[in-house]
Motif scaffolding. Structure first.
Motif, short mmCIF file in Angstrom:
data_model
loop_
_atom_site.label_atom_id
_atom_site.label_comp_id
_atom_site.label_asym_id
_atom_site.label_seq_id
_atom_site.Cartn_x
_atom_site.Cartn_y
_atom_site.Cartn_z
N GLU B 113 14.90 -17.61 25.55
CA GLU B 113 13.90 -17.16 24.59
C GLU B 113 13.73 -18.15 23.44
N GLU B 119 21.13 -18.23 21.89
CA GLU B 119 20.11 -17.74 22.82
C GLU B 119 20.37 -18.24 24.24
N TRP B 122 23.15 -16.21 25.55
CA TRP B 122 22.67 -14.87 25.87
C TRP B 122 21.98 -14.87 27.24
N TYR B 164 19.10 1.44 33.20
CA TYR B 164 18.59 0.46 32.23
C TYR B 164 17.14 0.09 32.53
N ASN B 167 15.08 2.76 31.16
CA ASN B 167 15.11 2.59 29.71
C ASN B 167 14.10 1.53 29.26
N TRP B 168 13.99 0.43 30.02
CA TRP B 168 13.03 -0.62 29.66
C TRP B 168 11.60 -0.14 29.82
N ARG B 171 10.93 2.06 26.89
CA ARG B 171 10.79 1.30 25.65
C ARG B 171 9.49 0.50 25.62
N HIS B 177 6.47 -3.83 20.56
CA HIS B 177 6.90 -5.22 20.67
C HIS B 177 8.13 -5.41 21.53
N PHE B 178 8.42 -4.40 22.33
CA PHE B 178 9.63 -4.54 23.13
C PHE B 178 9.37 -5.32 24.42
N VAL B 179 9.61 -6.63 24.38
CA VAL B 179 9.40 -7.49 25.54
C VAL B 179 10.61 -8.40 25.74
N HIS B 180 11.26 -8.26 26.88
CA HIS B 180 12.39 -9.14 27.21
C HIS B 180 12.30 -9.54 28.69
#
Lengths: 10, 215
Positions: B113, B119, B122, B164, B167-168, B171, B177-180
């Motif tokens: 990211e 990062e 991660w 999970y 959950n994504w 979310r 703005h939840f972007v991963h």
């Protein structure tokens, strides 16, 4: 600007 | 925090509890892959580098500490404990796990990211977690007698991944703005690796027979 969310997951 | 996330964390925790129960109480690690456990210890060490820098919540900090402590103590038990280590099925746990680490690190250097140390570490931990279960799945396939606790351990670990993903999805629709992308793609890959295991686990449970994976 902040497109990604904070990393609050495990 | 939504219900899927909490349920996911709880099944993750439950998987660790089941494994520790087996190791600590029964003093056996038969059917458990040390390679997978070492990869998990590395995953948590790389991902939780910000543990003492960024405070998110007490829940978050405690859970991180639990996963760090449990993963390293499991590795310690399997390598050093004089009774537990004798039950380790070394001959069948032959997956070359070191060869997973380097490609994950390379991928993290390429796709992250932000190109900063934390990062990259991660992203590395996310990629490594996605494939860390492979040595365990290979060992299960080679194990004739999979005991209940080992089967439950892998089942809870897989359930955590499925939850999970839910959950994504939740979310994504509730937090604008939840972007991963990195964790989503890696997380889906990771969950797919369990598909085969889930099929045989549910079948054995339904038919009330002992779990056995075809070679």
């Amino acid at each position: 600007e902040c497109l990604t969310a904070p990393k609050d997951e495990l | 925090m939504n219900a899927f996330r909490l349920a996911g964390d709880m099944t993750h925790l439950l998987s660790v509890v089941v494994l520790l129960l087996k190791i600590h109480t029964i003093k056996s690690c038969a059917g458990i892959s040390l390679k997978t456990q070492e990869l998990y210890a590395l995953v948590f060490a790389a991902r939780y580098l910000d543990l003492f820098i960024h405070f998110i919540s007490l829940y978050n900090t405690v859970m991180k500490l639990v996963f760090l402590a449990s993963s390293f103590s499991i590795v310690w038990y399997m390598r050093r404990h004089k009774i537990v280590r004798r039950t380790y099925d070394k001959d069948h746990d032959t997956f070359r796990h070191h060869f997973l680490v380097l490609p994950c690190l390379a991928l993290a250097l390429l796709i992250n990211e932000r190109f900063t140390f934390r990062e990259v570490m991660w992203a590395f931990s996310i990629y490594l977690e996605a494939v860390a279960i492979l040595p365990q799945l290979v060992l299960l396939q080679r194990t004739r007698n999979i005991d209940n606790l080992t089967g439950q351990y892998v089942f809870f670990l897989g359930a955590y991944r499925v939850l999970y993903i839910l959950n994504w999805i939740y979310r994504y629709f509730t937090e604008p703005h939840f972007v991963h992308w990195i964790s989503w793609v890696a997380g889906i890959v990771q969950t797919l690796l369990y598909a085969d295991f889930f099929y045989y686990y549910i079948m054995s449970w339904k038919n009330n027979v002992k779990l056995e994976l075809p070679a």
